[in-house]
Scaffold this active site. Structure first.
Site, PDB file in Angstrom:
ATOM      1  N   GLU D  60       0.810  -1.225   0.000  1.00 24.21           N
ATOM      2  CA  GLU D  60       0.000   0.000   0.000  1.00 24.21           C
ATOM      3  C   GLU D  60       0.838   1.267   0.000  1.00 24.21           C
ATOM      4  OE1 GLU D  60      -0.588  -2.665   1.821  1.00 24.21           O
ATOM      5  OE2 GLU D  60      -2.671  -3.246   1.466  1.00 24.21           O
ATOM      6  N   HIS D 129     -10.962  -4.308  11.166  1.00 20.97           N
ATOM      7  CA  HIS D 129     -11.657  -4.197   9.874  1.00 20.97           C
ATOM      8  C   HIS D 129     -12.947  -3.393   9.972  1.00 20.97           C
ATOM      9  CE1 HIS D 129      -8.836  -7.176   8.431  1.00 20.97           C
ATOM     10  NE2 HIS D 129      -9.391  -7.191   7.245  1.00 20.97           N
TER      11      HIS D 129
HETATM   12  C1  LIG Z   1      -2.344  -4.492   4.674  1.00 25.36           C
HETATM   13  C2  LIG Z   1      -3.440  -5.276   4.115  1.00 25.36           C
HETATM   14  N1  LIG Z   1      -3.758  -5.141   2.810  1.00 25.36           N
HETATM   15  C3  LIG Z   1      -4.753  -5.863   2.276  1.00 25.36           C
HETATM   16  C4  LIG Z   1      -5.463  -6.751   3.042  1.00 25.36           C
HETATM   17  C5  LIG Z   1      -6.578  -7.594   2.433  1.00 25.36           C
HETATM   18  N2  LIG Z   1      -6.168  -8.988   2.422  1.00 25.36           N
HETATM   19  C6  LIG Z   1      -6.596  -9.877   3.342  1.00 25.36           C
HETATM   20  S1  LIG Z   1      -5.919 -11.376   3.135  1.00 25.36           S
HETATM   21  C7  LIG Z   1      -5.050 -10.864   1.783  1.00 25.36           C
HETATM   22  C8  LIG Z   1      -4.224 -11.836   0.982  1.00 25.36           C
HETATM   23  C9  LIG Z   1      -2.817 -11.871   1.324  1.00 25.36           C
HETATM   24  O1  LIG Z   1      -2.203 -12.843   0.547  1.00 25.36           O
HETATM   25  P1  LIG Z   1      -1.171 -13.853   1.177  1.00 25.36           P
HETATM   26  O2  LIG Z   1      -0.263 -13.099   2.089  1.00 25.36           O
HETATM   27  O3  LIG Z   1      -0.533 -14.570   0.041  1.00 25.36           O
HETATM   28  O4  LIG Z   1      -2.020 -14.836   2.083  1.00 25.36           O
HETATM   29  P2  LIG Z   1      -3.079 -15.940   1.634  1.00 25.36           P
HETATM   30  O5  LIG Z   1      -4.437 -15.338   1.790  1.00 25.36           O
HETATM   31  O6  LIG Z   1      -2.790 -16.345   0.248  1.00 25.36           O
HETATM   32  O7  LIG Z   1      -2.905 -17.066   2.603  1.00 25.36           O
HETATM   33  C10 LIG Z   1      -5.285  -9.537   1.528  1.00 25.36           C
HETATM   34  C11 LIG Z   1      -4.659  -8.780   0.436  1.00 25.36           C
HETATM   35  C12 LIG Z   1      -5.119  -6.846   4.394  1.00 25.36           C
HETATM   36  N3  LIG Z   1      -5.779  -7.661   5.210  1.00 25.36           N
HETATM   37  N4  LIG Z   1      -4.112  -6.131   4.902  1.00 25.36           N
END
Ligand SMILES: Cc1ncc(C[n+]2csc(CCOP(=O)(O)OP(=O)(O)O)c2C)c(N)n1
Ligand SMILES: Cc1ncc(C[n+]2csc(CCOP(=O)(O)OP(=O)(O)O)c2C)c(N)n1
Ligand SMILES: [Mg+2]
Ligand SMILES: [Mg+2]
Lengths: 318, 345, 318, 345
Positions: D60, D129
């Site tokens: 971000e 959230h």
């Molecule tokens: C700082 C932030 N940006 C965006 C989100 C929205 N978000 C929740 S889970 C996620 C996926 C993250 O991907 P990864 O780290 O690969 O984990 P996975 O869900 O694949 O296990 C996102 C972008 C968040 N929770 N926090």
């Protein structure tokens, strides 16, 4: 060895069955909080946690159930937490995205991507400052390695020679965004991390025993040399990013890829390896797990609503 | 037994005392090991307290999360930022994590963290080195926010902040560091939630905090020449606000000028005025002034008017009291804290 | 070749003399803003900017004077800016820490460490989106590579194949904090950056011509392959981190190290190479530079105070 | 010619219109290319506008700086965050850079950036959230802050925001996305600085914005049953605040309840009350309510009382008017926006 495999298989199966129950019960509309299920990715949590001692610390992110359970987190209190009940691990205040079990040194799960990576480094530093030898395991996804805090955290771990195992569960997606929209194919996480001075290893397969053996070695290295390491493992989630269902209908994932990974299902693989078809032993195992899960849900149902007075006391006022 | 020391030295002594007293404590931040020691508030502490004082990489977000990790492990943690602006990189950790940790863990885990935020001013520091921003921290539940204005409070409140089981945002204004005050020789602590009545008076209440208290006191000298008896309140704590003390004062004076050390929009001053109105209804004349709602220019020729300095406070009070201004205040360049100052920070 | 060297030397000398004048005039208390002088590090700015076209973009951080001047930024307006005058590059509103000269595509200098790295990537992306071939040079220090935004920015540049030259001026210090208190010796910036998929090069010497030739090659690569690159160059500042004076009395730097770098002074080295002792030609060069500087200060002195009415119009209200 | 569409669809149409119209425009953010299209506000736009719509890495802070770079190059930029909490990682870029760029460049460079911040609520989203945090953005000079409450405003204000030469923080409440409204078929724009009087009345002024407007309208249904004629104002713009419209109303009603969609401490509501008091002196009864000054628990059993929902608004109005409550409001679980909602986000 076979006994060992069986033990790990059981743990893996247990997590799968718990998550499947959460998935199927979700429609009852009683677990009213976001859930990020680990179904498909359990082998990693099980294999790595098997190499941990109780004193070793763990932090994780939104997709935390397998890590929590793998490290021995209390099942009943977890299910109660998902139900928003007072007898949950966080008194119902956190829900699925904020699991912790201090008795098992599961120190935190936090749903802001990347944030626990730094917090975990702080835990490990505290241990080092006190001369403790325990290690800290930090679980995160491929998406989290894109956050700046990932660099900052690894840099610090390297600078202070902290006993940390960084585990990246690379399921190729951040929510529904594929990795090729987020990272150049030339990016190489292990090389990046090695550039920070951290020994790093890649596993292209989340095979239960491979992860177990590899992480065993790495953890020994971490303990002996007192340096952090990183383990990057390819894996795959079966269900939607958040929620109880499949989302294959959305077509954001190549069906071939999904199929390939489901063919490589670790539960099936080790089930086939360990049991003949229609094994009564397997049935017994499942029965006993099911009973445990039943009890956990009963415990959750029986839990009380959090009391407003307790909440009042949690608000820092002075 | 008393002694005279500077605000910066007070901070130093508080840190020194706590580093010595607490077994598990870490002081961390950019420049804490620097020979200049964060404006002489940390000089050589790292030599005295090995393994308790650490300079940091330029990675504010990361080391704030790391500080939280330490706090979870029952360390007392003091984080230092040489300008409040740098801490914005760690705003996620502060707002989402640190402020909520105690609550999220349903009271299982306290996080005793003090975050020192130094406010810059003057010598052309410009838009990115001279903001105050106290109110955005005060907006966040779970954070206590304090901003002492003198050496006595600085020491007492720093010790209390470090000993507090919960996170405290500790604002220090760069222009206060060199100002001396009288403090006890013995160790003492101060409340983190009490305003201080600097001077009693019946004509009007003036409330301020941090460096603006100095300007308020300067303004009051001129008010006294006009025989105006203002009650001067140093807020000290911005969250919680000691509204009782303020209410008691305005019940008497019926008029208040809040001098915000930051910008007024959704500022500390807005909160104070709202609290007064909600509590006392329609009885009080309320006015606020503060830093201009604008980025601050570097050029000294124009930066001056952006701050609520004593001439502006003076004029505002006269306006509220409907008194025609008879005094002309002469001001020199106000981009330096004192005549000795030669720049740059 | 020799002509070329002379040209570069002159530019370097000019920057040095400008900075020395700022340093000596600072005590007049008329340049009332923080200044981070580049004295000692000029060769890099000069050598790299020599390989840039006017259309190529540049961003930098707090230590920006050499980059600004190297890219052809207006001297008079810079000096006026330092004096807080209306005829400065930013109308006096920015001071030394916020230089820009849009005519020369010096797009921004910003004193929050690391912040311009991302902004620069955005500039380069805009060029790419419009099919423009110009490159963007982003200057930053060793400290800035510790900020998370460094990872995030390089990742994006790599993902989108942007024409960017990342230049790290590694002077081993962030303010007065030495690199060994901030980074593990095992850290290797080039390796780290290669892990992100970016071709990276190290120069352990800031030799004017070495940097010139190396960066020429790299810039050609960037243009031909349309990929970012990183160049990491060891260098040294002579004066205090911020302000006009020497701070050797603080003893935060090893005197041997200081001596070593001053012995490797690029101005002296190329002066000796190009001129005999007591060269009148050199004197003429210096004279003409001094005259230019005199004029710049006169211009600054003659400048008006910024008008309050202009300021009012800059406040976004609506 | 009119049509009925949802708030989310309005956003979509505004984006679609601008992406089509502007040659230099970029829509970016996590999930904008996701088949779910940020709660259906961006679905498939990337297919329609190649090279104008980009999904982002989870970075971000970086991509916000990159967005600023685009804006400097005269691109119109729309950045999307699925929760306001994620944007805190980019707070440095927003506060120090984006908000100040126009000023710092002495007016040479405009940065036309819209940052969409989605506020979460309900379904156990918990402390990280479901914050609002509007006021910390409104505190920063250089940012305009808007928070439309209905489909009509959403579309008109989004178009205006994108066409504005300066940065606009655009708050969308997740619970508004599915709510339908009537809008013209033709393209239209809306002011970014005007409040909207939803309903005229003489007894009391109620001001709110974003999702809380829905609760205010619900509460008003019950007030009407008691023959109470409230004047309802939808603030729409939080910075600047259209104080003229509010002052006009309170001059008439002499009483105001400000329903803050976020927390009250140093909140939007504090600013409104201060502005009233400063402008109208001691004539108006002022009260504010808002989200509880606390982290929000996940458990639905307790989260409910944390928000200024219609029953709370109703009770507050009666209290101000000194009327005894005769109606009993029955509430169902309030952790879902509508009956169709099945979780999780
Ligand atoms: C700082 C932030 N940006 C965006 C989100 C929205 N978000 C929740 S889970 C996620 C996926 C993250 O991907 P990864 O780290 O690969 O984990 P996975 O869900 O694949 O296990 C996102 C972008 C968040 N929770 N926090
Ligand atoms: C985010 C942030 N943190 C801290 C500072 C204080 N600061 C100003 S310059 C500087 C040094 C950065 O070191 P480096 O990037 O190596 O640049 P150098 O000064 O050596 O040229 C620091 C830490 C800042 N301006 N911004
Ligand atoms: Mg992933
Ligand atoms: Mg450096």
């Amino acid at each position: 060895m076979k006994k060992n495999i069986l033990k790990l298989f059981k743990k893996m199966l247990r997590i799968r069955m718990i998550e499947e129950r959460i998935s199927s019960n979700y429609k009852l509309q009683m677990m009213r909080c976001p859930v990020h299920l680990s179904i498909g990715q359990e082998s990693i949590a099980v294999a790595i946690c098997e190499n941990l001692k109780d004193q070793d610390l763990l932090v994780t992110a939104h997709r935390s159930h397998a890590h929590y359970l793998g490290k021995g987190g209390n099942l009943k209190k977890m299910i109660a937490e998902l139900h928003g009940k007072e007898n949950g691990v966080a008194g119902g205040l956190g829900g699925s995205m904020h699991l912790l079990d201090l008795k098992k040194n599961i120190m935190a799960a936090v749903p802001i991507v990347g944030s626990t990576i730094a917090i975990g480094v702080g835990l490990a530093w505290a241990n080092k400052l006190q001369g403790k030898k325990d290690i800290t395991v930090i679980f995160f996804g491929d998406g989290a390695t894109e956050e700046g805090i990932f660099l900052e955290s690894l840099d610090f771990a390297s600078l202070h020679n902290l006993r940390i195992l960084f585990v990246c569960e690379d399921n190729k997606f951040s929510v529904n965004t594929p990795i090729n929209q987020r990272q150049n194919p030339k990016r190489n996480l292990c090389k990046l991390s090695e550039g920070i001075g951290i020994k790093s290893y890649k596993l292209k397969d989340h095979d239960l025993m491979k992860v177990f053996l590899k992480s065993k070695k790495i953890i020994n290295y971490i303990k002996n040399v007192s340096r952090p390491s990183l383990l990057d493992i390819d894996t795959y989630r079966y269900l939607e990013h958040c929620g109880p269902n499949s989302d294959d209908y959305l077509n954001y994932r190549n069906p071939k890829e999904v199929k390939k990974w489901k063919k490589n299902c670790q539960i099936e693989k080790y089930q086939n390896l360990l049991f003949k078809q229609k094994s009564t032993k397997l049935n017994d195992i499942k029965k006993s797990i099911n009973k445990e899960i039943d009890n956990a849900f009963k415990y959750a149902y029986a839990g009380k609503k959090p009391k407003k007075i307790i909440l009042e006391n949690l608000i820092i006022k002075k | 037994m008393k002694k005279i020391i500077s605000y910066g030295r007070s901070i130093y002594e508080a840190l020194d005392y706590c580093l010595n007293k607490e077994k598990k404590i870490i002081l961390m931040g950019l420049g804490v090991n620097d020979p200049k020691g964060v404006f002489n508030t940390t000089t050589n502490l790292f030599k005295k307290y090995k393994n308790k004082v650490f300079d940091m990489p330029v990675a504010e977000n990361g080391f704030t999360g790391i500080g939280l990790g330490l706090a979870i492990m029952k360390y007392k943690v003091v984080i230092t930022h040489q300008r409040v602006e740098f801490s914005l990189l760690s705003f996620e950790q502060i707002v989402n994590q640190i402020a909520k940790w105690f609550f999220m863990s349903s009271g299982k885990v306290n996080v005793p963290i003090v975050i020192r935020l130094i406010i810059g001013k003057g010598w052309g520091q410009g838009p990115q080195h001279s903001q105050s921003l106290e109110s955005i921290f005060a907006h966040i539940p779970g954070l206590k926010v304090v901003a002492p204005s003198n050496a006595f409070d600085a020491k007492g409140m720093m010790i209390s902040a470090i000993q507090d089981p919960n996170p405290v945002i500790f604002f220090e204004h760069r222009w206060l560091h060199e100002i001396k005050g009288v403090i006890p020789k013995k160790i003492f602590k101060s409340n983190l939630n009490k305003a201080n009545i600097i001077k009693k008076g019946n004509d009007i209440t003036i409330v301020s905090y941090s460096y603006s208290v100095i300007e308020m006191i300067k303004a009051n000298k001129f008010l006294e020449k006009l025989k105006i008896k203002a009650e001067l309140i140093d807020l000290r704590s911005l969250k919680p606000i000691d509204i009782k003390t303020i209410l008691k004062s305005v019940k008497k004076t019926k008029k208040i000028l809040v001098v915000d050390n930051g910008m007024t929009t959704c500022g500390i001053s807005a909160e104070i005025i709202s609290l007064i109105v909600e509590n006392l209804g329609k009885k009080i004349v309320c006015k606020r002034i503060g830093v201009k709602n604008s980025p601050i220019p570097s050029s000294r020729f124009v930066a001056e008017g952006f701050y609520p300095e004593h001439d502006i406070i003076f004029k505002e009070v006269l306006k509220i009291l409907k008194i025609k201004n008879k005094l002309k205040l002469k001001k020199l360049f106000t981009d330096v804290p004192d005549k000795q100052f030669r720049g740059p920070f």
